[in-house]
Design a protein around this motif. Structure first.
Motif, PDB file in Angstrom:
ATOM      1  N   GLU A   5     -18.324   0.739   6.478  1.00  0.00           N
ATOM      2  CA  GLU A   5     -16.938   1.161   6.271  1.00  0.00           C
ATOM      3  C   GLU A   5     -16.102  -0.027   5.826  1.00  0.00           C
ATOM      4  O   GLU A   5     -16.173  -1.098   6.422  1.00  0.00           O
ATOM      5  N   GLU A   6     -15.277   0.182   4.796  1.00  0.00           N
ATOM      6  CA  GLU A   6     -14.387  -0.857   4.304  1.00  0.00           C
ATOM      7  C   GLU A   6     -13.109  -0.204   3.768  1.00  0.00           C
ATOM      8  O   GLU A   6     -13.119   0.959   3.361  1.00  0.00           O
ATOM      9  N   TYR A   7     -12.006  -0.974   3.773  1.00  0.00           N
ATOM     10  CA  TYR A   7     -10.784  -0.528   3.116  1.00  0.00           C
ATOM     11  C   TYR A   7     -10.762  -1.084   1.698  1.00  0.00           C
ATOM     12  O   TYR A   7     -11.032  -2.263   1.480  1.00  0.00           O
ATOM     13  N   VAL A   8     -10.442  -0.232   0.735  1.00  0.00           N
ATOM     14  CA  VAL A   8     -10.377  -0.606  -0.673  1.00  0.00           C
ATOM     15  C   VAL A   8      -8.985  -0.261  -1.196  1.00  0.00           C
ATOM     16  O   VAL A   8      -8.459   0.814  -0.896  1.00  0.00           O
ATOM     17  N   ASN A   9      -8.407  -1.169  -1.957  1.00  0.00           N
ATOM     18  CA  ASN A   9      -7.094  -0.943  -2.549  1.00  0.00           C
ATOM     19  C   ASN A   9      -7.288  -0.458  -3.985  1.00  0.00           C
ATOM     20  O   ASN A   9      -7.679  -1.217  -4.866  1.00  0.00           O
ATOM     21  N   ILE A  10      -7.007   0.835  -4.209  1.00  0.00           N
ATOM     22  CA  ILE A  10      -7.120   1.415  -5.544  1.00  0.00           C
ATOM     23  C   ILE A  10      -5.706   1.702  -6.054  1.00  0.00           C
ATOM     24  O   ILE A  10      -5.095   2.711  -5.713  1.00  0.00           O
ATOM     25  N   ARG A  11      -5.187   0.766  -6.838  1.00  0.00           N
ATOM     26  CA  ARG A  11      -3.851   0.912  -7.438  1.00  0.00           C
ATOM     27  C   ARG A  11      -2.798   1.263  -6.402  1.00  0.00           C
ATOM     28  O   ARG A  11      -1.963   2.156  -6.601  1.00  0.00           O
ATOM     29  N   GLY A  12      -2.836   0.554  -5.288  1.00  0.00           N
ATOM     30  CA  GLY A  12      -1.852   0.746  -4.232  1.00  0.00           C
ATOM     31  C   GLY A  12      -2.224   1.782  -3.200  1.00  0.00           C
ATOM     32  O   GLY A  12      -1.527   1.930  -2.197  1.00  0.00           O
TER      33      GLY A  12
END
Length: 461
Positions: free
Chosen positions: A263-270
């Motif tokens: 599990e990871e957090y990803v920033n996709i265009r905000g």
């Protein structure tokens, strides 16, 4: 419901850092600091100007030795975060000086602050309403620029303003109806009821608009629960690494390399994606891999969005068909990966299984199609709403539940009017809606609710 004691806590994160802050709030804040602080020019805490920083030392009053060189900031009420006298002691950010200075403030009469107690005092003293107070913790936990901007908008009172407008309109209607009850001889009941019904309609529209933002708001606040699925060796871990722009997951040509959930957090265009890379879904005799496949299926059931990968360089297999069957009734994007290789996948067969889902051709290896994937994710989150800055968004599950209850009470008020029931019955429904909206801003919130909300805050905030 005001506190009359003085609280103290470390306001910065635990661990080593350049600066650490001990914060005090309450009537004895300045007096306690006065017993500890000696300015470089001989000034004591009671002698300094409010809202100016002074350099000096913290001295243990019993032992007489200098604990640390510090900066002292005094903020006199009501021009402070809590609207009480507030003192901040900025020392070096090591755990020992922070602990020692905190202990001295407690020894001199302060009480260790409870989680969120500084913000709770700001709320109780009218500095913030409850939506603004909750926005403070959202700012601290923001994972992208978009979620930060949304939280800051709430802190500035954007959501509160809309709620107050609806509450004020409801209160005006209640006042008109109660006038009809108190002065029945004026024969205004029928006219007043019709006016109230006309006024309820735009309030329902406002609540509808707020509730329509709830899904997007929740995603921006908490993250889009996204699961990557597919058969083994289809490129799931490579996709995760590409979205993260780092090598987080191990990638090999050996099927079944990923056996557990990543599990990871990803920033996709905000937009924050709480993205999960799962074990390849297939029949296997390996006990560990079986557990990974089982957990993958569980995550699929909870996902907001599924990214299903297929291998363009291989014919459609039974394993692919099993994975495609998991999409039934769910939000998903079907990604045809490895388009940089010769195509062997029969697209007509894919359409039989996924005609209701958007198909995107990508190559994680050379990056083609990744921009289109990001655009598709953004479009699904906003659902045609261009930007979160164009109005108040609802991000909190508590707010959503209360808005729905308020909406229901207003609908019941209209039904009561339609049945020509007396004004006091209409007032009951309107007042119930008014109170539910007040729980959002804190105007009608009870002590138990406040304790529950502020207990989620960190100590020192």
């Amino acid at each position: 419901m005001f506190q009359d004691d003085t609280i103290s806590a470390v306001a910065t994160a635990i661990g080593e850092g350049g600066i650490g802050i001990i914060r005090l709030s309450g009537p004895e804040s300045v007096a306690i600091a006065d017993k500890l602080f000696l300015g470089s020019n001989g000034l004591k805490a009671t002698m300094v100007d409010s809202h100016r920083i002074y350099y000096g030392s913290i001295i243990d009053p019993d032992a007489g030795f200098t604990v640390d060189e510090v900066l002292l900031l005094v903020m006199k009420a009501p021009r402070s975060y809590t609207r009480e006298d507030v003192v901040e002691i900025h020392c070096h950010g090591g755990p020992v000086p922070l602990r020692k200075i905190l202990e001295l403030t407690l020894k001199l009469g302060a009480r260790l602050a409870e989680p969120g107690e500084f913000t709770k005092r700001a709320f109780l003293n009218g500095r913030l309403d409850l939506t603004q107070a909750e926005a403070v913790i959202d700012i601290i936990r923001a994972k992208t620029d978009a979620s930060l901007k949304l939280a800051v908008n709430h802190l500035s009172g954007q959501l509160s303003e809309v709620i107050h407008i609806i509450r004020d309109s409801a209160l005006e209607m209640i006042a008109h109806l109660e006038a009809a009850i108190d002065f029945p001889e004026d024969d205004i009941e029928e006219v007043t009821s019709q006016q109230v019904d006309d006024q309820i309609i735009p309030l329902l529209a406002k609540l509808d608009h707020l509730l329509a933002t709830a899904q997007t708001g929740r995603i921006l606040r908490e993250g889009l629960q996204t699961v990557i699925i597919g058969k083994p060796n289809v490129g799931k871990s490579s996709l995760l690494n590409a979205l993260l722009r780092e090598k987080r997951a191990i990638v090999t040509d050996i099927p079944g390399t990923t056996r557990d959930i990543i599990e990871e957090y990803v920033n996709i265009r905000g937009i924050p994606l709480k993205i999960v890379d799962t074990a390849g879904i297939r029949e296997t005799e390996d006990i560990v891999e079986q557990l990974g496949v089982q957990r993958a299926r569980e995550f699929v059931d909870k996902a907001d969005l599924i990214l299903l990968l297929l291998d363009s360089s291989s014919p459609l297999s039974e394993e692919d068909k099993q994975v495609l069957e998991l999409l039934a009734g769910r939000q998903a994007l079907v990604l045809i990966n490895k388009t940089d290789l010769p195509q062997k996948l029969d697209m007509s067969a894919i359409l039989q299984y996924s005609k209701e889902y958007q198909l995107l051709r990508i190559s994680v290896q050379d990056g083609s199609g990744m921009d289109a994937l990001e655009e598709a994710i953004v479009e699904r989150v906003y659902s045609g709403q261009v930007t979160q800055s164009e109005g108040a968004y609802v991000t909190n599950v508590r707010h959503v539940a209360l808005l729905r209850q308020a909406y229901q009470h207003l609908e019941e008020a209209r039904s009561t009017i339609a049945m020509n029931m007396p004004p006091d019955c209409i007032v009951v429904d309107l007042r119930a809606a008014w109170e539910k909206l007040g729980e959002i801003t804190g105007d009608t919130a009870g002590e138990d609710l406040l304790d529950q909300i502020f207990s989620r805050f960190c100590i020192g905030k």
